[in-house]
Design a protein around this motif. Structure first.
Motif, PDB file in Angstrom:
ATOM      1  N   PRO A  77      53.044  25.605  46.581  1.00 14.16           N
ATOM      2  CA  PRO A  77      52.220  25.726  47.858  1.00 14.16           C
ATOM      3  C   PRO A  77      51.155  26.862  48.087  1.00 14.16           C
ATOM      4  O   PRO A  77      51.700  28.010  47.634  1.00 14.16           O
ATOM      5  CB  PRO A  77      53.411  25.674  48.842  1.00 14.16           C
ATOM      6  N   VAL A  78      50.206  26.571  48.469  1.00 13.33           N
ATOM      7  CA  VAL A  78      49.009  27.451  48.503  1.00 13.33           C
ATOM      8  C   VAL A  78      49.542  28.661  49.370  1.00 13.33           C
ATOM      9  O   VAL A  78      49.369  29.868  49.048  1.00 13.33           O
ATOM     10  CB  VAL A  78      47.739  26.775  49.238  1.00 13.33           C
ATOM     11  N   LEU A  79      50.162  28.416  50.344  1.00 13.98           N
ATOM     12  CA  LEU A  79      50.594  29.572  51.501  1.00 13.98           C
ATOM     13  C   LEU A  79      51.572  30.519  50.809  1.00 13.98           C
ATOM     14  O   LEU A  79      51.460  31.697  51.030  1.00 13.98           O
ATOM     15  CB  LEU A  79      51.623  28.766  52.858  1.00 13.98           C
ATOM     16  N   GLN A  80      52.547  29.919  50.042  1.00 17.83           N
ATOM     17  CA  GLN A  80      53.454  30.913  49.197  1.00 17.83           C
ATOM     18  C   GLN A  80      52.767  31.667  48.350  1.00 17.83           C
ATOM     19  O   GLN A  80      52.921  32.849  48.060  1.00 17.83           O
ATOM     20  CB  GLN A  80      54.344  30.041  48.489  1.00 17.83           C
ATOM     21  N   GLN A  81      51.700  31.231  47.727  1.00 14.38           N
ATOM     22  CA  GLN A  81      51.013  31.808  46.550  1.00 14.38           C
ATOM     23  C   GLN A  81      50.090  32.929  47.085  1.00 14.38           C
ATOM     24  O   GLN A  81      49.804  33.861  46.827  1.00 14.38           O
ATOM     25  CB  GLN A  81      50.338  30.970  45.753  1.00 14.38           C
ATOM     26  N   LEU A  82      49.448  32.435  48.173  1.00 17.40           N
ATOM     27  CA  LEU A  82      48.347  33.225  48.916  1.00 17.40           C
ATOM     28  C   LEU A  82      48.995  34.663  49.599  1.00 17.40           C
ATOM     29  O   LEU A  82      48.793  35.712  49.441  1.00 17.40           O
ATOM     30  CB  LEU A  82      47.583  32.401  49.841  1.00 17.40           C
ATOM     31  N   ARG A  83      50.513  34.274  50.047  1.00 16.63           N
ATOM     32  CA  ARG A  83      51.018  35.283  50.781  1.00 16.63           C
ATOM     33  C   ARG A  83      51.369  36.431  49.733  1.00 16.63           C
ATOM     34  O   ARG A  83      51.416  37.743  49.882  1.00 16.63           O
ATOM     35  CB  ARG A  83      52.522  34.958  51.315  1.00 16.63           C
ATOM     36  N   LYS A  84      51.592  36.020  48.506  1.00 17.23           N
ATOM     37  CA  LYS A  84      52.193  36.904  47.241  1.00 17.23           C
ATOM     38  C   LYS A  84      51.006  37.735  46.664  1.00 17.23           C
ATOM     39  O   LYS A  84      51.004  38.953  46.552  1.00 17.23           O
ATOM     40  CB  LYS A  84      52.576  36.032  46.378  1.00 17.23           C
ATOM     41  N   LEU A 129      31.461  43.322  43.848  1.00 18.22           N
ATOM     42  CA  LEU A 129      30.194  44.228  43.817  1.00 18.22           C
ATOM     43  C   LEU A 129      30.026  45.047  45.128  1.00 18.22           C
ATOM     44  O   LEU A 129      29.170  45.985  45.002  1.00 18.22           O
ATOM     45  CB  LEU A 129      28.828  43.412  43.433  1.00 18.22           C
ATOM     46  N   LYS A 130      30.035  44.321  46.095  1.00 21.39           N
ATOM     47  CA  LYS A 130      29.698  44.789  47.406  1.00 21.39           C
ATOM     48  C   LYS A 130      30.934  45.635  48.095  1.00 21.39           C
ATOM     49  O   LYS A 130      30.854  46.134  49.343  1.00 21.39           O
ATOM     50  CB  LYS A 130      29.547  43.802  48.680  1.00 21.39           C
ATOM     51  N   GLY A 131      32.079  45.860  47.193  1.00 21.29           N
ATOM     52  CA  GLY A 131      32.914  46.757  47.920  1.00 21.29           C
ATOM     53  C   GLY A 131      34.233  46.218  48.474  1.00 21.29           C
ATOM     54  O   GLY A 131      34.819  46.980  49.224  1.00 21.29           O
ATOM     55  N   ALA A 132      34.487  44.966  48.014  1.00 28.08           N
ATOM     56  CA  ALA A 132      35.855  44.372  48.681  1.00 28.08           C
ATOM     57  C   ALA A 132      36.996  45.372  48.553  1.00 28.08           C
ATOM     58  O   ALA A 132      37.074  45.727  47.435  1.00 28.08           O
ATOM     59  CB  ALA A 132      36.008  43.078  48.374  1.00 28.08           C
ATOM     60  N   GLY A 133      37.828  45.296  49.395  1.00 24.87           N
ATOM     61  CA  GLY A 133      39.097  45.959  49.192  1.00 24.87           C
ATOM     62  C   GLY A 133      40.102  45.002  48.234  1.00 24.87           C
ATOM     63  O   GLY A 133      40.720  45.890  47.155  1.00 24.87           O
ATOM     64  N   ARG A 134      39.902  43.849  48.176  1.00 27.16           N
ATOM     65  CA  ARG A 134      40.741  42.913  47.120  1.00 27.16           C
ATOM     66  C   ARG A 134      40.135  41.451  47.240  1.00 27.16           C
ATOM     67  O   ARG A 134      39.592  41.287  48.334  1.00 27.16           O
ATOM     68  CB  ARG A 134      42.133  42.918  47.519  1.00 27.16           C
ATOM     69  N   VAL A 135      40.062  40.970  46.188  1.00 26.49           N
ATOM     70  CA  VAL A 135      39.283  39.845  45.903  1.00 26.49           C
ATOM     71  C   VAL A 135      40.323  38.507  45.219  1.00 26.49           C
ATOM     72  O   VAL A 135      40.861  39.017  44.205  1.00 26.49           O
ATOM     73  CB  VAL A 135      37.903  39.717  45.073  1.00 26.49           C
ATOM     74  N   ILE A 136      40.518  37.758  46.261  1.00 24.77           N
ATOM     75  CA  ILE A 136      41.706  36.691  45.555  1.00 24.77           C
ATOM     76  C   ILE A 136      41.004  35.273  45.449  1.00 24.77           C
ATOM     77  O   ILE A 136      40.245  35.026  46.470  1.00 24.77           O
ATOM     78  CB  ILE A 136      42.842  36.645  46.755  1.00 24.77           C
ATOM     79  N   GLY A 137      41.215  34.474  44.118  1.00 26.67           N
ATOM     80  CA  GLY A 137      40.872  33.203  44.002  1.00 26.67           C
ATOM     81  C   GLY A 137      41.727  32.138  43.865  1.00 26.67           C
ATOM     82  O   GLY A 137      42.794  32.574  43.376  1.00 26.67           O
ATOM     83  N   SER A 138      41.664  31.143  44.375  1.00 26.69           N
ATOM     84  CA  SER A 138      42.224  29.958  43.839  1.00 26.69           C
ATOM     85  C   SER A 138      41.662  28.983  42.844  1.00 26.69           C
ATOM     86  O   SER A 138      40.270  28.827  43.135  1.00 26.69           O
ATOM     87  CB  SER A 138      42.985  29.373  44.806  1.00 26.69           C
ATOM     88  N   ALA A 139      42.232  28.382  42.012  1.00 32.23           N
ATOM     89  CA  ALA A 139      41.590  27.260  41.188  1.00 32.23           C
ATOM     90  C   ALA A 139      42.549  26.092  40.715  1.00 32.23           C
ATOM     91  O   ALA A 139      43.837  26.748  41.063  1.00 32.23           O
ATOM     92  CB  ALA A 139      40.632  27.955  39.896  1.00 32.23           C
ATOM     93  N   GLY A 140      42.232  25.330  40.120  1.00 34.94           N
ATOM     94  CA  GLY A 140      43.139  24.281  39.751  1.00 34.94           C
ATOM     95  C   GLY A 140      43.497  24.185  38.396  1.00 34.94           C
ATOM     96  O   GLY A 140      43.857  23.211  37.967  1.00 34.94           O
ATOM     97  N   SER A 141      43.447  25.277  37.421  1.00 38.45           N
ATOM     98  CA  SER A 141      44.046  25.225  36.237  1.00 38.45           C
ATOM     99  C   SER A 141      44.261  26.534  35.779  1.00 38.45           C
ATOM    100  O   SER A 141      43.743  27.563  36.293  1.00 38.45           O
ATOM    101  CB  SER A 141      43.058  24.467  35.177  1.00 38.45           C
ATOM    102  N   SER A 142      45.264  26.893  34.900  1.00 40.56           N
ATOM    103  CA  SER A 142      45.834  28.099  34.434  1.00 40.56           C
ATOM    104  C   SER A 142      44.521  28.825  33.629  1.00 40.56           C
ATOM    105  O   SER A 142      44.369  29.929  33.638  1.00 40.56           O
ATOM    106  CB  SER A 142      46.857  28.174  33.539  1.00 40.56           C
ATOM    107  N   GLU A 143      43.853  27.955  33.032  1.00 41.31           N
ATOM    108  CA  GLU A 143      42.508  28.413  32.181  1.00 41.31           C
ATOM    109  C   GLU A 143      41.610  29.212  33.026  1.00 41.31           C
ATOM    110  O   GLU A 143      40.827  30.227  32.793  1.00 41.31           O
ATOM    111  CB  GLU A 143      41.847  27.489  31.425  1.00 41.31           C
ATOM    112  N   LYS A 144      41.428  28.440  34.282  1.00 40.19           N
ATOM    113  CA  LYS A 144      40.396  28.867  35.471  1.00 40.19           C
ATOM    114  C   LYS A 144      40.995  30.134  35.821  1.00 40.19           C
ATOM    115  O   LYS A 144      40.261  30.931  36.065  1.00 40.19           O
ATOM    116  CB  LYS A 144      40.161  27.825  36.643  1.00 40.19           C
TER     117      LYS A 144
END
Lengths: 339, 339
Positions: free
Chosen positions: A209-216, A174-189
């Motif tokens: 691994p978090v690093l691999q997914q975050l880079r993508k 809502l404040k104008g982020a260029g991109r918003v990325i989240g991690s969570a612990g299930s496919s439903e979330k």
């Protein structure tokens, strides 16, 4: 009211300090008889209790920013309740109040420690334990003030489906982020984050691994990291940060149950060359933002731009289970107990 | 000058990327023939070369804030030299200049890349590689701007006998620190810190665990930590920080030679409850402070209030050894090579 009237409160006490993950035997359900309120006191029947990650720290007997829970005493925490007897001016039977005598069905307490709520139409009283309460302010202050968010920033938030994380991601959007990325612990979330909450990308940290997914998810790097979990998430964020990146360190839920000190981020030295700022905070230092926060966030709720979820557990006897479930990520949005 | 004139420059090249600790065979001493300066160029005979910890990072082939040194090319770094031939307006034979063509006896270079020095009486030209140069500005900017030092703060600095650390501790003292604590790697350095540089307390980190010694030296906690080494020092600082403590992350010399990623601080989660700020920085982002820095620090040098040490190694052929010695703490104050 007469002094002979008695109320039975059912309450959860800390029976033993958890070693690692809390278990049922660390808690005890007791009954206590409460009298009627004296002058300046109120008797409150609780409607909703909150369980929050920070409570895990208070179950250890160590010096922290809040004192530890005492053994064999009723625990405390946020609650919304209804005044059922009053000996105080300014609070009447039927008033809804916010206070800190949670983990119990009834509370006999000084009226000064209860804040009368002026509930907006269509808003559940439980919202004052979540999006309009401490978790909401934590998100607002942590993103805007601690992490010094500015429009265009790429924002990554861990624990993104939780009460704080889901607010962080949406406020960033809502404040104008260029991109918003989240991690969570299930496919439903994960589906909820991108499908309902408007995150640009999300991943299940258990998938790879978090690093691999975050880079993508963040091919151009990140500028802000809102850390709810610590551990491998923080390490991945350090690797992916752009120069002058900022991390708001809000909690380390991945480590709260750790009996041994976890290993720290092995790549913290990256903070030098990238000129990163890592800043820890607790919400009570940002209460000066409360009025602006309530005004802005209430507006987003009213307009439907900001979505807030609750996971509701029923019954005082299930409060320990709700808390243990929270630490295991069994909630989407705010975890509350309805009495 | 005639175009037939030739100068032999003796230069140090990177022969192999060090694995872990650099060794002699990672470096090669070569001779190169230089011609006379063309229009806009100068030929400089170097008087002093600097070796600095950041150079270790540039010997690895990884992306960083400075590009890596190329194999089989002469390395670069700060140097002070005398102009011995000039094809440029504004620089004459005999002028002293500061430039970045170090690791060699002579440099043929654009005049624009050399800054003419106006050496103050009683100041060695080598001071412009140390207390009045990059290390001095690093200390000044890191303490005052990055760590937001304020009078009364208890300041802890690691690598305190080094070029940056010794300036940090003394600037803190001169700016009204409540207490200045330093760590170093020998009893001689420790005695120097408290005996000559005016530190309130100092310890040899090899004598006992850092945390144990820091607790004793800082019974009321610390407010600022200037980190030159990383590792166990940073972990100890996190444990001893007072609320709202601030760390300026300047370098991690303890890890520069590590072939494996080191373990990070296991207690980083303390940053949340204590509301700590950890901020990495590199000096080039603070060049706007240079004028104020030179004015203030020159005054302290002139008045004798600020002491600066040099460890001087002789000869271009000993430059790799000076660098390796620096990484092993064989210097007190600035490590320079005199040619």
């Amino acid at each position: 009211m007469t002094s002979a009237q008695r109320t039975i409160s059912r309450e959860i006490q800390l029976a033993a300090r958890p070693q690692g993950e809390p278990k049922n035997s660390d808690f005890a359900l007791v009954e206590r008889e409460l009298g009627q309120p004296g002058a300046g006191e109120v008797l409150v029947r609780n409607l909703y209790l909150t369980v929050d990650p920070y409570m895990r720290g208070r179950m250890n007997d160590v010096k922290s920013y809040t004192p530890p829970f005492a053994l064999n005493e009723t625990m405390t925490g946020g609650a919304v309740g209804e005044v059922v007897a009053s000996g105080a001016d300014g609070l009447s039977v039927g008033d809804l109040v916010l206070h800190d005598r949670g983990w119990r069905t009834h509370a006999l307490m000084p009226a000064q420690a209860a804040r009368k709520l002026d509930i907006q139409p269509g808003v559940s009283p439980s919202a004052y334990l979540g999006i309009l309460g401490m978790p909401g302010l934590t998100a607002y202050a942590g993103l805007l003030e601690v992490a010094a968010f500015k429009p265009g920033d790429v924002v990554f938030v861990s624990g993104a489906a939780g009460a704080v994380g889901s607010a962080v991601g949406q406020i960033a959007r809502l404040k104008g982020a260029g991109r918003v990325i989240g991690s969570a612990g299930s496919s439903e979330k994960v589906a909820h984050l991108t499908g309902v909450l408007g995150f640009d990308a999300a991943f299940n940290y258990k998938d790879a691994p978090v690093l691999q997914q975050l880079r993508k998810a963040a091919p151009d790097g990140i500028d802000v990291y809102f850390d709810n979990v610590g551990g491998d998430h923080l390490e991945a964020a350090l690797s992916v940060f752009n120069p002058f990146g900022r991390a708001a360190l809000c909690g380390a839920i991945s480590q709260y149950n750790a009996a041994q000190p976890p290993s720290g981020p092995r790549n913290l030295a990256l903070a030098v060359g990238k000129q990163l700022t890592l800043k820890g905070f607790i919400v009570s230092s940002y209460s000066h933002l409360f009025a602006a926060f309530v005004q802005e966030v209430s507006g987003w709720i009213a307009s439907g731009e900001l979505h807030h979820d609750e996971t509701v557990i029923e019954g005082i006897e299930n409060t320990p289970g709700a808390f243990m479930g929270l630490l295991n990520g069994q909630n989407t949005g705010k975890m509350v107990v309805r009495l």
